[in-house]
Design an enzyme around this catalytic site. Sequence first.
Site, PDB file in Angstrom:
ATOM      1  N   GLY A 178      76.681  14.474  83.099  1.00 18.27           N
ATOM      2  CA  GLY A 178      76.856  15.442  82.007  1.00 18.27           C
ATOM      3  C   GLY A 178      75.585  15.746  81.222  1.00 18.27           C
ATOM      4  O   GLY A 178      75.606  16.613  80.347  1.00 18.27           O
ATOM      5  N   ALA A 179      74.474  15.087  81.541  1.00 20.78           N
ATOM      6  CA  ALA A 179      73.224  15.354  80.795  1.00 20.78           C
ATOM      7  C   ALA A 179      72.818  16.822  80.944  1.00 20.78           C
ATOM      8  O   ALA A 179      72.443  17.475  79.967  1.00 20.78           O
ATOM      9  CB  ALA A 179      72.103  14.444  81.280  1.00 20.78           C
ATOM     10  N   GLY A 180      72.931  17.334  82.150  1.00 17.10           N
ATOM     11  CA  GLY A 180      72.569  18.726  82.403  1.00 17.10           C
ATOM     12  C   GLY A 180      73.498  19.682  81.659  1.00 17.10           C
ATOM     13  O   GLY A 180      73.056  20.709  81.132  1.00 17.10           O
ATOM     14  N   ASP A 181      74.771  19.370  81.619  1.00 15.78           N
ATOM     15  CA  ASP A 181      75.752  20.233  80.940  1.00 15.78           C
ATOM     16  C   ASP A 181      75.508  20.222  79.428  1.00 15.78           C
ATOM     17  O   ASP A 181      75.639  21.240  78.751  1.00 15.78           O
ATOM     18  CB  ASP A 181      77.180  19.767  81.238  1.00 15.78           C
ATOM     19  CG  ASP A 181      77.443  19.701  82.735  1.00 15.78           C
ATOM     20  OD1 ASP A 181      76.847  20.501  83.477  1.00 15.78           O
ATOM     21  OD2 ASP A 181      78.234  18.831  83.172  1.00 15.78           O
TER      22      ASP A 181
HETATM   23  P1  ATP Z   1      73.856  16.349  85.629  1.00 20.73           P
HETATM   24  O1  ATP Z   1      74.082  17.129  86.916  1.00 20.73           O
HETATM   25  O2  ATP Z   1      73.967  14.875  85.767  1.00 20.73           O
HETATM   26  O3  ATP Z   1      74.673  16.872  84.483  1.00 20.73           O
HETATM   27  P2  ATP Z   1      71.179  17.525  85.770  1.00 20.73           P
HETATM   28  O4  ATP Z   1      70.587  16.927  86.986  1.00 20.73           O
HETATM   29  O5  ATP Z   1      71.656  18.916  85.799  1.00 20.73           O
HETATM   30  O6  ATP Z   1      72.338  16.567  85.192  1.00 20.73           O
HETATM   31  P3  ATP Z   1      69.120  16.272  84.231  1.00 20.73           P
HETATM   32  O7  ATP Z   1      67.774  16.715  84.612  1.00 20.73           O
HETATM   33  O8  ATP Z   1      69.583  14.945  84.713  1.00 20.73           O
HETATM   34  O9  ATP Z   1      70.151  17.445  84.566  1.00 20.73           O
HETATM   35  O10 ATP Z   1      69.244  16.201  82.635  1.00 20.73           O
HETATM   36  C1  ATP Z   1      69.106  17.315  81.775  1.00 20.73           C
HETATM   37  C2  ATP Z   1      68.202  16.941  80.624  1.00 20.73           C
HETATM   38  O11 ATP Z   1      68.716  15.789  79.957  1.00 20.73           O
HETATM   39  C3  ATP Z   1      66.792  16.587  81.054  1.00 20.73           C
HETATM   40  O12 ATP Z   1      65.995  17.749  81.088  1.00 20.73           O
HETATM   41  C4  ATP Z   1      66.366  15.594  79.978  1.00 20.73           C
HETATM   42  O13 ATP Z   1      65.848  16.265  78.862  1.00 20.73           O
HETATM   43  C5  ATP Z   1      67.664  14.906  79.600  1.00 20.73           C
HETATM   44  N1  ATP Z   1      67.795  13.635  80.344  1.00 20.73           N
HETATM   45  C6  ATP Z   1      68.433  13.420  81.517  1.00 20.73           C
HETATM   46  N2  ATP Z   1      68.312  12.145  81.931  1.00 20.73           N
HETATM   47  C7  ATP Z   1      67.560  11.517  80.983  1.00 20.73           C
HETATM   48  C8  ATP Z   1      67.081  10.183  80.808  1.00 20.73           C
HETATM   49  N3  ATP Z   1      67.318   9.221  81.711  1.00 20.73           N
HETATM   50  N4  ATP Z   1      66.347   9.908  79.685  1.00 20.73           N
HETATM   51  C9  ATP Z   1      66.088  10.882  78.781  1.00 20.73           C
HETATM   52  N5  ATP Z   1      66.514  12.154  78.895  1.00 20.73           N
HETATM   53  C10 ATP Z   1      67.232  12.473  79.970  1.00 20.73           C
END
Ligand code: ATP
Length: 318
Positions: free
Chosen positions: A256-259
Amino acid sequence: NGLIVSFGEMLIDFVPTVSGVSLAEAPGFLKAPGGAPANVAIAVARLGGSAAFVGKLGDDEFGLMLAGILKENGVSADGVNFDKGARTALAFVTLRADGEREFMFYRNPSADMLLTPDELNLQLIRSAKVFHYGSISLIVEPCRSAHLKAMEVAKDGGALLSYDPNLRLPLWASAEEAREQIMSIWDKADVIKVSDVELEFLTGSDKIDDESALSLWHPNLKLLLVTLGEKGCRYYTKNFRGSVDAYHVKAVDTTGAGDSFVGALLCKIVDDHAIIEDEPRLKEVLKYACACGAITTTKKGAIPALPTHSDVLTLLNA
Ligand code: ATP
């Protein structure tokens, strides 16, 4: 606040009660509500924005539970339909000890796949200032046609179109099909966010650099974002490009980080699309979005970990 409408799937992930096991070894599972477009809608509402989710759930206990989660979080469910026959989508997901993610989907077909163009709440979609979507809703008919119609109606209503492909390869018939369909709506979007993994998949290059990112540029695009997990994100517009660092946190579950990142971005630009063309202001917004992403990794599950505006301020001021 301008309305952000998020279109697509909402489902329940079943995750093992213990970590590092295969699906077969898991002694039990916990329900983790999700689906990227639903997560984005809730992320927006939690930050104080105005959000609606459009999609279809089963007319069953799980579907009613998910609609309840939308409402509890202040997300409008006026665009949610219920299917009498098909069940709410389920996915069993585990991160095995070898680091590989294992998925098992129950979509044969699930209610989300059966949304028809006629069922769309057009009034709601037309009132969107931002219309957000992924690619899972493109996989099969009739949902694919509903997705395409909703995009068109939102665009006609003046919405900014935001696209996060959210690649889930096991759901597609083949990798070629996934790439072709994901790219089939590429040039309609105003804002596109991809992860590093998606960048590699879509470009066929193993390099995560400006050249590969810019190979995804299209003439109507206003903002392209590449998120890089703990390395932050990169941004590209017609006139400038750059990067924003991630915040240092103790990550326990990155789901959910990306969302969360996307929800925060949309919340900040919905009432002022011109921010995209103003680098210092865009950078501030992306710092805020990175803070949201970071906070989301500090708790298990996606929805419980989405921050409020005050949570974000706490991290930004720390
Ligand atoms: P997901 O598909 O798991 O929702 P994603 O791959 O689309 O995620 P990420 O790049 O993992 O997106 O995360 C989005 C943002 O969240 C990153 O640009 C960063 O700013 C933050 N983030 C993600 N993981 C971390 C981490 N381990 N520590 C700090 N910030 C993070």
